[in-house]
Design an enzyme around this catalytic site. Structure first.
Site, PDB file in Angstrom:
ATOM      1  N   THR A  40      39.029  30.469  50.431  1.00  0.00           N
ATOM      2  CA  THR A  40      39.024  30.470  48.956  1.00  0.00           C
ATOM      3  C   THR A  40      40.052  31.464  48.419  1.00  0.00           C
ATOM      4  OG1 THR A  40      37.201  32.065  48.952  1.00  0.00           O
ATOM      5  CG2 THR A  40      36.626  29.732  48.794  1.00  0.00           C
ATOM      6  N   GLY A  65      29.326  34.917  50.993  1.00  0.00           N
ATOM      7  CA  GLY A  65      28.073  35.403  50.432  1.00  0.00           C
ATOM      8  C   GLY A  65      27.381  34.322  49.614  1.00  0.00           C
ATOM      9  N   GLY A  67      27.437  33.956  46.542  1.00  0.00           N
ATOM     10  CA  GLY A  67      28.342  33.453  45.506  1.00  0.00           C
ATOM     11  C   GLY A  67      29.184  32.286  45.995  1.00  0.00           C
ATOM     12  N   THR A  68      29.594  32.320  47.260  1.00  0.00           N
ATOM     13  CA  THR A  68      30.360  31.217  47.838  1.00  0.00           C
ATOM     14  C   THR A  68      29.492  29.968  47.933  1.00  0.00           C
ATOM     15  OG1 THR A  68      31.674  32.786  49.140  1.00  0.00           O
ATOM     16  CG2 THR A  68      31.745  30.482  49.813  1.00  0.00           C
ATOM     17  N   GLU A  71      29.107  28.405  44.523  1.00  0.00           N
ATOM     18  CA  GLU A  71      30.266  27.609  44.106  1.00  0.00           C
ATOM     19  C   GLU A  71      30.265  26.234  44.771  1.00  0.00           C
ATOM     20  OE1 GLU A  71      34.131  29.272  44.199  1.00  0.00           O
ATOM     21  OE2 GLU A  71      33.574  31.125  43.150  1.00  0.00           O
ATOM     22  N   ASP A 215       9.609  22.938  45.882  1.00  0.00           N
ATOM     23  CA  ASP A 215       8.388  22.505  45.207  1.00  0.00           C
ATOM     24  C   ASP A 215       8.587  22.101  43.751  1.00  0.00           C
ATOM     25  OD1 ASP A 215       8.915  25.010  44.212  1.00  0.00           O
ATOM     26  OD2 ASP A 215       6.946  25.867  44.676  1.00  0.00           O
ATOM     27  N   GLU A 272      26.742  36.479  40.508  1.00  0.00           N
ATOM     28  CA  GLU A 272      28.050  36.440  39.841  1.00  0.00           C
ATOM     29  C   GLU A 272      27.844  36.313  38.330  1.00  0.00           C
ATOM     30  OE1 GLU A 272      30.740  36.928  41.633  1.00  0.00           O
ATOM     31  OE2 GLU A 272      29.644  36.847  43.537  1.00  0.00           O
TER      32      GLU A 272
END
Length: 295
Positions: A40, A65, A67-68, A71, A215, A272
């Protein structure tokens, strides 16, 4: 030949992925895949890539992480045909990976990404955006996206604690109206989170017990503004012991919740920055994406 789109954040988790790249790709090729790898380049890069390219692949594997992963899931949610996602956690916290019980060992996680079984988990809709495990506002939530990557890598959890300690000196509160099902809550709140995760910010069971990722409901925690040090201590004790014995904390489950504020409030989505908003609608997309987990 089957094809994998391999998306990774080369800077996540002290850039540890770099020493394992050859082994991971070799593992993919040995299983009969043709591999396209993509490091990235900027925030939102993975979302754009998944939205534009993933239709041509049999499996998407991402490494980085939370955040990846967020995305990648965001890009996948914009598509009609959603491909299964393998996740090799490499971040400093890896909350959702903990909830999925993915191993910290990189190569073992890669094996699960390739050979595991698809698990259909819920995804959160946040107005026109999405999140995989947490949407939050208030104290501590700005920590994760204001702490720079180098500090995250160097100090891990300590980075969040150090940055958070600064904000304790001046606790901001937000006047809100919160609606879910037939219930309306009004008041000043210093913190709120809507989660689909066993672990948040590295702390397990912060969202309560009996948390399921498929659920169709979220776990919601809202904390009212303390009026004095005694009430603040009451909140801290309740959070640390996970015993709900205070009227200052609301905890409940719901599949949809609305937030209304006069002034815009900053939110974080999966660690993020999620923008500033005065009206938020959060809905649960039940079992919306498939993530590879251990058999």
């Amino acid at each position: 030949m089957k094809k994998i789109l391999f998306v990774y954040n080369a800077h996540a988790g002290k850039a540890a992925i770099r020493s394992k790249l050859a082994d991971i790709i070799d593992m993919m090729v040995k299983r009969g895949y043709r591999v396209t790898s993509h490091p990235t380049q900027y925030s939102g890069d993975a979302t754009e890539l998944i939205e534009q390219e993933s239709a041509d692949y049999d499996l998407v594997i991402c490494s980085g992480g939370d955040g990846t992963l967020d995305e990648v899931v965001t890009g996948m949610m914009r598509l009609e045909e959603k491909k299964p996602i393998g996740y090799i956690p490499m971040g400093s916290t890896n909350d959702f990976a903990n909830s999925l019980r993915l191993p910290k060992n990189v190569l073992k996680a890669a094996e699960i990404a390739l050979d595991g079984k698809p698990f259909a988990c819920d995804v959160g809709q946040f107005n026109d955006n999405s999140f995989i495990y947490v949407a939050a506002f208030g104290i501590f939530t700005e920590v994760s996206y204001q702490t720079n990557q180098e500090l995250k890598n160097l100090l891990g959890h300590a980075a969040y604690i150090l940055e958070g300690a600064k904000s304790l000196l001046d606790i901001a509160a937000y006047e809100m109206r919160v609606e879910y099902e037939d219930i309306v809550l009004e008041g000043e709140f210093i913190f709120g989170m809507v989660t689909n995760s066993i672990s948040v910010g590295g702390f397990k069971q912060i969202a309560g017990k009996n948390v399921l990722l498929d659920d169709g409901v979220f776990e919601v925690t809202l904390i009212k503004r303390p009026k004095n040090p005694l009430e603040l201590n009451e909140i801290v004790t309740s959070l640390l012991t996970r015993v709900d014995n205070t009227d200052l904390i609301y905890s409940f489950k719901t599949s949809e919740i609305h937030f209304f504020t006069e002034k815009e409030v900053s939110w974080t989505l999966d660690g993020e920055y999620g923008g500033s908003h005065s009206e938020i609608v959060i809905k649960n997309w039940h079992q919306a994406v498939q993530i590879m987990v251990k058999e």
